[in-house]
Write an enzyme that holds these catalytic residues in place. Structure first.
Site, mmCIF file in Angstrom:
data_model
loop_
_atom_site.group_PDB
_atom_site.id
_atom_site.type_symbol
_atom_site.label_atom_id
_atom_site.label_comp_id
_atom_site.label_asym_id
_atom_site.label_seq_id
_atom_site.Cartn_x
_atom_site.Cartn_y
_atom_site.Cartn_z
ATOM 1 N N ARG A 43 0.857 -1.186 0.000
ATOM 2 C CA ARG A 43 0.000 0.000 0.000
ATOM 3 C C ARG A 43 0.893 1.236 0.000
ATOM 4 O O ARG A 43 2.014 1.204 0.516
ATOM 5 C CB ARG A 43 -0.882 -0.004 1.249
ATOM 6 N N HIS A 44 0.402 2.330 -0.580
ATOM 7 C CA HIS A 44 1.185 3.573 -0.549
ATOM 8 C C HIS A 44 1.372 4.043 0.890
ATOM 9 O O HIS A 44 0.612 3.686 1.793
ATOM 10 C CB HIS A 44 0.503 4.666 -1.382
ATOM 11 N N ARG A 82 0.827 9.178 -5.474
ATOM 12 C CA ARG A 82 1.251 8.665 -4.163
ATOM 13 C C ARG A 82 1.789 7.235 -4.272
ATOM 14 O O ARG A 82 2.636 6.834 -3.473
ATOM 15 C CB ARG A 82 0.132 8.777 -3.133
ATOM 16 N N ARG A 116 -17.073 2.530 4.737
ATOM 17 C CA ARG A 116 -15.616 2.369 4.828
ATOM 18 C C ARG A 116 -15.164 0.927 4.590
ATOM 19 O O ARG A 116 -14.130 0.691 3.972
ATOM 20 C CB ARG A 116 -15.167 2.828 6.213
ATOM 21 N N HIS A 120 -3.540 0.880 -3.505
ATOM 22 C CA HIS A 120 -4.260 1.613 -2.459
ATOM 23 C C HIS A 120 -5.031 0.646 -1.566
ATOM 24 O O HIS A 120 -5.239 -0.529 -1.922
ATOM 25 C CB HIS A 120 -5.234 2.600 -3.101
ATOM 26 N N ASN A 129 -8.166 0.128 -0.874
ATOM 27 C CA ASN A 129 -9.331 -0.584 -1.384
ATOM 28 C C ASN A 129 -9.050 -1.397 -2.635
ATOM 29 O O ASN A 129 -9.632 -2.477 -2.813
ATOM 30 C CB ASN A 129 -10.475 0.401 -1.621
ATOM 31 N N SER A 181 -0.308 9.656 3.041
ATOM 32 C CA SER A 181 -0.448 10.787 2.115
ATOM 33 C C SER A 181 -0.819 12.053 2.890
ATOM 34 O O SER A 181 -1.148 12.007 4.085
ATOM 35 C CB SER A 181 -1.525 10.492 1.070
ATOM 36 N N GLU A 182 -0.803 13.181 2.170
ATOM 37 C CA GLU A 182 -1.150 14.465 2.800
ATOM 38 C C GLU A 182 -2.575 14.459 3.334
ATOM 39 O O GLU A 182 -2.862 15.041 4.385
ATOM 40 C CB GLU A 182 -0.964 15.589 1.773
ATOM 41 N N TRP A 183 -3.468 13.781 2.618
ATOM 42 C CA TRP A 183 -4.859 13.735 3.079
ATOM 43 C C TRP A 183 -5.085 12.638 4.107
ATOM 44 O O TRP A 183 -6.019 12.733 4.908
ATOM 45 C CB TRP A 183 -5.809 13.593 1.888
ATOM 46 N N GLU A 207 -7.307 4.027 -6.410
ATOM 47 C CA GLU A 207 -8.140 3.947 -5.209
ATOM 48 C C GLU A 207 -9.604 4.070 -5.587
ATOM 49 O O GLU A 207 -9.956 4.525 -6.676
ATOM 50 C CB GLU A 207 -7.731 5.060 -4.227
ATOM 51 N N ARG A 208 -10.435 3.644 -4.691
ATOM 52 C CA ARG A 208 -11.874 3.754 -4.851
ATOM 53 C C ARG A 208 -12.295 5.223 -4.975
ATOM 54 O O ARG A 208 -11.746 6.094 -4.303
ATOM 55 C CB ARG A 208 -12.493 3.130 -3.607
#
Length: 395
Positions: A191-192, A241, A296, A339, A341, A195-197, A269-270
């Protein structure tokens, strides 16, 4: 017809001889060296391990013994079964379950030996095992040959009063020679990094944000677990990412960045639709825990304007089957960076997870999944989990 009753079975079960079981774990560092321990009550060097307690599984016993004897923390999901042994002595027959795990150097930096039982520890290489002039447990010798499977051993008492255990027979799961014959391919999934978010707790989806400094540093440490591996090709999503994660993984592994890289939107990603950019924890407070968990972690829970996990599966898995699987079956090694998902969707296929169990499937940060493929199957023959400890990510 006379029926065999539940009471009769219980009586028969109670009449059987009790045979104790034990568990041990082969713990490797990133150099491919094995942790061995010298117990004060044994003549040979062995592994972290011991008797399985009443009501305890062999897997749980292996985790417990690694902590008690060497202060090594393991999660059950990090261990893979390597050997099962029937051990026959003059007095008893017991069974031992031997698991395997590969850990990063930082997770092995705080080894503390159990004072009451363990007097020394050492990381031994496969070459040193072959040349050792001190006694080693049979499982260590098989590890050095990379031979795993069902083992039968015989324990005898020596004139000096100690015990000697020899391998009588082995039915291997696989060996180095068999790997070459079958042209086994490896799929490593990551997985990456953070991230910033992720840091802000936002649903990111298809928004193309980069990694934080922490995300890069964590991923470089994770990359150390790839040392010694070679890849024929790399797949990432189309989002940066995953590209930055790939760079950090290769840097940590010391692998040159000269292999083909395919960037595929099918691994994105989803799409979180109307939820994209919103703080997930604030949304949880607004809609309640049940709806939040459905969005989720659910398999086919609707997302306004976005994708369900089932939708992600419908694009990611066919792409994997048509583009990546044939290369794995041909014996190639593939690194895939995606990612949470899109990886969950792949896990559903690779591990054959039922729809109803998908709410419990996660792909944590700081973890690598290593699947082994042969030419004769569309599903993996083996799965291994490798991980590093990282500070929790707000995702």
């Amino acid at each position: 017809m006379v029926q065999y009753t539940k009471e009769q079975r219980q009586k028969w079960m109670a009449s059987l001889d009790a045979r104790f079981s034990s568990a041990a774990v082969l713990i490797e560092n990133t150099k491919g060296e094995l942790l061995i321990l010298k117990a004060n009550y044994k003549d040979n060097w062995g592994l972290p391990g011991g008797v399985v307690d009443a009501g305890e599984s062999p897997l749980a016993a292996a985790v417990r013994e690694a902590k008690e004897e060497a202060n090594v923390d393991l999660a059950p999901g990090e261990l893979a079964l390597a050997m099962v042994a029937s051990r026959q002595s003059e007095d008893y027959l017991s069974h031992q379950f031997v698991f395997t795990a590969v850990l990063s150097d930082d997770r092995l930096s705080n080894i503390r030996l159990q004072e009451s039982e363990i007097e020394d520890s050492y990381f031994i290489s496969k070459e040193e095992v072959a040349q050792a002039n001190f006694p080693l447990l049979w499982a260590v010798k098989l590890w050095a040959k990379q031979e795993f499977g069902y083992v039968e051993t015989k324990i005898t008492s020596t004139v000096a009063g100690s015990q000697d255990e020899k391998i009588v027979a082995i039915t291997p799961m696989y060996s180095s020679a068999k790997k070459e014959d079958k042209k086994m391919g490896k799929l490593v999934i990551s997985r990456h990094g953070e991230s910033e978010w992720n840091l802000l707790g936002k649903w990111t989806g298809l928004t193309d944000v980069g990694l934080t400094e922490k995300g890069i540093a964590d991923t470089e440490r994770l990359g150390e677990l790839l040392k010694g591996m070679a890849f024929d090709e790399v797949y990432t999503s189309a989002l940066k990412r995953t590209h930055q994660t790939l760079d950090a993984l290769l840097k940590g592994a010391g692998i040159a960045e000269d292999m083909p890289v395919v960037r595929a939107a099918e691994l994105n990603e989803r799409d979180y639709g109307d939820l994209t950019g919103k703080n997930k924890w604030e949304v949880k407070d607004e809609i309640g825990e049940e709806a939040f968990n459905g969005i989720r972690r659910g398999w086919d829970y609707p997302v306004p304007g976005g994708e369900t996990l089932k939708d992600v599966y419908a694009r990611a898995v066919p792409y994997f089957q048509s583009e990546i699987l044939p290369k794995l079956q041909a014996g190639e090694n593939i690194l895939l960076v995606a990612h949470g998902n899109s990886i969950r969707a792949l896990i559903k296929y690779l591990d054959q997870v039922p729809d109803s169990d998908m709410a419990h499937v996660e792909m944590p940060f700081g973890q690598l999944l290593v699947y082994t493929f042969t030419a004769d199957s569309a599903l993996p023959k083996n799965k291994e989990v490798r991980s590093v400890e990282i500070e929790p990510v707000n995702a």
